[in-house]
Design an enzyme around this catalytic site. Sequence first.
Site, PDB file in Angstrom:
ATOM      1  N   CYS A   1       0.708  -1.212   0.013  1.00 28.61           N
ATOM      2  CA  CYS A   1      -0.004   0.129  -0.095  1.00 28.61           C
ATOM      3  C   CYS A   1       0.809   1.171   0.145  1.00 28.61           C
ATOM      4  O   CYS A   1       1.689   1.405   0.748  1.00 28.61           O
ATOM      5  CB  CYS A   1      -1.042   0.166   1.255  1.00 28.61           C
ATOM      6  SG  CYS A   1      -1.946   1.341   1.240  1.00 28.61           S
TER       7      CYS A   1
ATOM      8  N   CYS B   1      -1.770   7.144   6.571  1.00 28.22           N
ATOM      9  CA  CYS B   1      -2.286   6.190   7.336  1.00 28.22           C
ATOM     10  C   CYS B   1      -1.703   4.804   7.632  1.00 28.22           C
ATOM     11  O   CYS B   1      -0.736   4.382   7.119  1.00 28.22           O
ATOM     12  CB  CYS B   1      -3.149   5.585   5.879  1.00 28.22           C
ATOM     13  SG  CYS B   1      -4.427   4.236   6.418  1.00 28.22           S
TER      14      CYS B   1
ATOM     15  N   CYS C   1      -2.917  -0.338   8.518  1.00 28.87           N
ATOM     16  CA  CYS C   1      -2.143  -1.826   8.273  1.00 28.87           C
ATOM     17  C   CYS C   1      -0.686  -1.758   8.769  1.00 28.87           C
ATOM     18  O   CYS C   1       0.151  -1.802   7.966  1.00 28.87           O
ATOM     19  CB  CYS C   1      -2.676  -2.204   6.874  1.00 28.87           C
ATOM     20  SG  CYS C   1      -4.252  -2.249   6.456  1.00 28.87           S
TER      21      CYS C   1
ATOM     22  N   CYS D   1      -7.895   1.468  -1.482  1.00 25.00           N
ATOM     23  CA  CYS D   1      -7.612   0.485  -0.196  1.00 25.00           C
ATOM     24  C   CYS D   1      -7.536  -0.999  -0.517  1.00 25.00           C
ATOM     25  O   CYS D   1      -8.682  -1.405  -0.791  1.00 25.00           O
ATOM     26  CB  CYS D   1      -8.574   0.994   0.965  1.00 25.00           C
ATOM     27  SG  CYS D   1      -8.142  -0.043   2.588  1.00 25.00           S
TER      28      CYS D   1
ATOM     29  N   GLN E   1     -19.025  -8.994  11.338  1.00 30.12           N
ATOM     30  CA  GLN E   1     -17.689  -9.502  11.205  1.00 30.12           C
ATOM     31  C   GLN E   1     -17.034  -8.950   9.929  1.00 30.12           C
ATOM     32  O   GLN E   1     -17.630  -9.286   9.111  1.00 30.12           O
ATOM     33  CB  GLN E   1     -17.514 -11.133  11.467  1.00 30.12           C
ATOM     34  CG  GLN E   1     -18.025 -11.593  12.666  1.00 30.12           C
ATOM     35  CD  GLN E   1     -16.949 -11.042  13.905  1.00 30.12           C
ATOM     36  OE1 GLN E   1     -16.063 -10.555  13.841  1.00 30.12           O
ATOM     37  NE2 GLN E   1     -17.386 -11.615  15.101  1.00 30.12           N
TER      38      GLN E   1
ATOM     39  N   PHE F   1     -24.514 -10.324  23.624  1.00 30.85           N
ATOM     40  CA  PHE F   1     -23.843  -9.707  22.728  1.00 30.85           C
ATOM     41  C   PHE F   1     -24.155 -10.397  21.020  1.00 30.85           C
ATOM     42  O   PHE F   1     -23.017 -10.764  20.537  1.00 30.85           O
ATOM     43  CB  PHE F   1     -22.177  -9.555  22.933  1.00 30.85           C
ATOM     44  CG  PHE F   1     -22.062  -8.970  24.094  1.00 30.85           C
ATOM     45  CD1 PHE F   1     -21.990  -7.789  24.391  1.00 30.85           C
ATOM     46  CD2 PHE F   1     -21.460  -9.960  25.360  1.00 30.85           C
ATOM     47  CE1 PHE F   1     -21.579  -7.469  25.916  1.00 30.85           C
ATOM     48  CE2 PHE F   1     -20.952  -9.516  26.414  1.00 30.85           C
ATOM     49  CZ  PHE F   1     -21.210  -8.140  26.704  1.00 30.85           C
TER      50      PHE F   1
ATOM     51  N   GLU G   1     -28.815  -8.133  23.393  1.00 26.87           N
ATOM     52  CA  GLU G   1     -27.719  -6.973  22.533  1.00 26.87           C
ATOM     53  C   GLU G   1     -28.231  -5.878  23.064  1.00 26.87           C
ATOM     54  O   GLU G   1     -29.389  -5.548  23.278  1.00 26.87           O
ATOM     55  CB  GLU G   1     -27.874  -7.386  21.296  1.00 26.87           C
ATOM     56  CG  GLU G   1     -27.513  -6.329  20.308  1.00 26.87           C
ATOM     57  CD  GLU G   1     -25.915  -6.158  20.730  1.00 26.87           C
ATOM     58  OE1 GLU G   1     -25.482  -4.895  20.643  1.00 26.87           O
ATOM     59  OE2 GLU G   1     -25.107  -7.221  20.694  1.00 26.87           O
TER      60      GLU G   1
ATOM     61  N   ASP H   1     -19.842 -13.293  22.282  1.00 21.75           N
ATOM     62  CA  ASP H   1     -19.292 -12.576  21.562  1.00 21.75           C
ATOM     63  C   ASP H   1     -18.859 -11.096  21.826  1.00 21.75           C
ATOM     64  O   ASP H   1     -19.478 -10.492  21.200  1.00 21.75           O
ATOM     65  CB  ASP H   1     -19.587 -12.933  20.246  1.00 21.75           C
ATOM     66  CG  ASP H   1     -18.683 -12.015  19.197  1.00 21.75           C
ATOM     67  OD1 ASP H   1     -17.446 -12.026  19.385  1.00 21.75           O
ATOM     68  OD2 ASP H   1     -19.263 -11.810  18.044  1.00 21.75           O
TER      69      ASP H   1
ATOM     70  N   CYS I   1     -12.445 -10.840  20.830  1.00 22.73           N
ATOM     71  CA  CYS I   1     -11.535 -10.016  19.596  1.00 22.73           C
ATOM     72  C   CYS I   1     -10.380  -9.222  20.586  1.00 22.73           C
ATOM     73  O   CYS I   1      -9.534  -8.523  19.855  1.00 22.73           O
ATOM     74  CB  CYS I   1     -12.399  -9.009  19.064  1.00 22.73           C
ATOM     75  SG  CYS I   1     -13.054  -7.814  19.969  1.00 22.73           S
TER      76      CYS I   1
END
EC number: 2.1.1.-
Length: 393
Positions: free
Chosen positions: A72, A82, A85, A160, A215, A245, A267, A313, A340
């Site tokens: 990139c 940016c 990543c 991107c 996701q 969740f 939720e 989750d 996560c």
Amino acid sequence: MSFQGEITHLSQKGLGVVQHPENGLSYFVAGTWPGDRGEFEITDRALNNRKYGYARLIRLIQSSRHRKTPECRFLGFSGNDCSGCPWMIADYDSQLEQKKNRFLYAMHRVGFDLADLNIGAVQPSPDLFGYRNRFQVKTDGEKLGFVAEGSHHIVPIEDCLILNPACRQHLQTLRKHLPSREWSPAPGDDWNFIDLDDQSPAEPVLLNWKQPFRQGNDAQNQWMRSWLKYALEQHGHSHKIVELFCGSGNFTEVIAQTGCPEILAYEADPQAITVLRQKNLPGVDARTADLYHPFIWKILKKNVQDAGILVLDPPRSGLKTLRGFFDAFAALETICYISCDPVTFARDAWIFCKNGWKFTDIQLIDLFPHTPHIEITATFHKQWGNTKKGNKR
């Protein structure tokens, strides 16, 4: 003030760590990888009660054997670049190794003996580019792009590489609107945001409207859904399953396939619950609840105390508090946990294990190549008669 040194490892946030040869302090450096040797400039003086600070790489003397040229052209580590990543500077095998290290460090730090953990290889992403199915950009009416790390500066982005084809096309559609007076931020605001995914149209443009959570990697999400399906099949049927969740029902769809007659899905986001209810999944009772309310387990106890299986989750914060959790879920035998964040997962897992639970399966999944992010799936089982007192916090 500059100094030379070698990056020895990565921090929990994915920054390179180098030790100053004179003062012995450790410095975090963005855009570096273990094995990099360079000249560094201190950007944040360490306080007396701190043993670390921040620095930037001003000259790379010798590259790590894992370093590569990022694909990139927008990637950088200044206030005008940016850095979404940041790990694109390293080969993919090394990225996966470092993600696993992040998890192991978090588990060791809370007290787990790594020799007791049977952690396999990270489940790699099938696609290293073109995998992301959703994105959010910021705009001030003149520029459109992502925000530079630690700043309020919009980095204009023309393309991107991690976005999938539909999202890349959405980005081009948005750019055609520039400049736009309608996109100018209100007084006191730095920008407006535009949230899109590959299932929503780019036009008409909706400013400051957030899509329901989803996701971000379809292929890896399917892998996690398959994992959950297998986990539920292996651990028998329950007359009641609770999901916390649940979002708009990504994993609820899998739970409903078990044929369980009573599934309670909770939720906090009313919009997500509306979407879930519209799916009319068999046996599913979708409800809104503030799952971070300080007395949430007391509030839910009447409805969840006879559930045999829990699927959760949570966002990065994890469960936050487990005070009253074990009392509320008195009949629980199995927990399927999708996380996560390795730090909050380790915290919650430690408390589970101190209260008579044992994990029988842990898998690490790479949802977002070129970032420090790591997803974790784990199954916990209740060890009846082995609960230790005093850990119900």
